[in-house]
Write an enzyme that holds these catalytic residues in place. Structure first.
Site, PDB file in Angstrom:
ATOM      1  N   CYS A 181      27.014  36.713 -72.445  1.00  0.00           N
ATOM      2  CA  CYS A 181      28.505  36.287 -73.105  1.00  0.00           C
ATOM      3  C   CYS A 181      27.815  36.690 -74.648  1.00  0.00           C
ATOM      4  O   CYS A 181      27.744  37.965 -75.037  1.00  0.00           O
ATOM      5  CB  CYS A 181      28.425  34.846 -73.052  1.00  0.00           C
ATOM      6  SG  CYS A 181      30.362  34.503 -73.661  1.00  0.00           S
ATOM      7  N   HIS A 214      29.523  35.087 -67.227  1.00  0.00           N
ATOM      8  CA  HIS A 214      28.443  33.877 -67.084  1.00  0.00           C
ATOM      9  C   HIS A 214      27.846  34.097 -65.646  1.00  0.00           C
ATOM     10  O   HIS A 214      28.484  33.402 -64.782  1.00  0.00           O
ATOM     11  CB  HIS A 214      29.222  32.504 -67.378  1.00  0.00           C
ATOM     12  CG  HIS A 214      29.420  32.445 -68.868  1.00  0.00           C
ATOM     13  ND1 HIS A 214      28.639  31.942 -69.843  1.00  0.00           N
ATOM     14  CD2 HIS A 214      30.508  32.866 -69.531  1.00  0.00           C
ATOM     15  CE1 HIS A 214      29.132  31.721 -70.839  1.00  0.00           C
ATOM     16  NE2 HIS A 214      30.396  32.378 -70.783  1.00  0.00           N
ATOM     17  N   GLU A 255      25.433  32.457 -64.605  1.00  0.00           N
ATOM     18  CA  GLU A 255      25.071  30.956 -64.173  1.00  0.00           C
ATOM     19  C   GLU A 255      26.306  29.999 -63.950  1.00  0.00           C
ATOM     20  O   GLU A 255      26.246  29.000 -63.216  1.00  0.00           O
ATOM     21  CB  GLU A 255      24.395  30.046 -65.312  1.00  0.00           C
ATOM     22  CG  GLU A 255      25.309  29.596 -66.640  1.00  0.00           C
ATOM     23  CD  GLU A 255      25.673  30.546 -67.653  1.00  0.00           C
ATOM     24  OE1 GLU A 255      26.383  30.644 -68.699  1.00  0.00           O
ATOM     25  OE2 GLU A 255      25.560  31.990 -67.305  1.00  0.00           O
TER      26      GLU A 255
END
Length: 213
Positions: A82, A193, A195
């Site tokens: 990001c 992202h 995650e």
């Protein structure tokens, strides 16, 4: 030696990044750190972040982490996420601030007034939610086990525009086609992202743990 150092410069909750990496790297040491010495000693480095670019650059320098980031980006497996991707470039329109200059190019804002689908429906900025990631470098080890066009989770209003098209590792469509991943030597960085991207994101992080550029 710490296996993975996740750089903490005070911008964002890094717990989800750490937990996702721990999940794909059982038994490996994963440390969230603002200590330049720990970053320097790590086997591989993750550079995440969220928030505004001027704040991120300021906080990075306040913590004395710029040299450690530059050294890691020059010498070991390095994953930007990001804002951590955007900060690698030379300049950002967000706040009109210089970045780290690791990669040539700039960070630009989505042209909100012209953001629309083919049927005329307006697109909102920030770009938020799941979207397809189309690989430009399908043979890159970081894409192993990830189908072309797989969906990842995005939250951003700005995106990178590399000066050298060769560093673009993937693109995504959102009113226009933009660079959503970059790769050069030991650096791999993504706008989305991992995650927060379910199995595809975990696969990318798993690939990073094994990656030997």
């Amino acid at each position: 030696m710490t296996c993975v150092a996740i750089i903490d410069y005070g911008m964002g909750n890094l717990r989800s990044v750490a937990k996702a990496i721990e999940h794909v790297a059982p038994g490996r040491e994963v440390v969230v750190t603002s200590d330049p010495a720990v970053v320097a000693a790590a086997e591989r480095v993750v550079f995440p972040g969220q928030g505004a670019m001027p704040d991120c650059m300021r906080e990075l320098d306040l913590r004395g982490l710029r040299p450690a980031v530059l050294q890691a980006a020059a010498s070991k497996p390095f994953l930007g996420i990001c804002i951590g991707q955007q900060m690698l470039f030379e300049h950002s329109e967000e706040g009109d601030v210089p970045g780290l200059g690791v990669l040539a190019g700039k960070v630009v804002r989505f042209p909100e007034a012209r953001m629309a689908l083919a049927d005329g429906a307006r697109l909102k900025v920030p770009h938020m939610g799941w979207n397809e990631v189309w690989q430009r470098t399908a043979a890159h080890p970081m894409w192993e086990g990830i189908p072309d066009g797989e969906r990842f989770y995005f939250v951003h209003s700005y995106f990178v525009s590399p000066a050298d098209d060769a560093v673009t590792a993937a693109e995504t469509d959102y009113g226009l086609r933009f660079t959503s991943a970059v790769a050069r030597a030991n650096i791999f960085a993504v706008q989305f992202h991992p995650e927060k991207s379910a199995q595809a994101g975990l696969q990318l992080l798993s690939n990073f743990i094994r990656w030997a550029p």
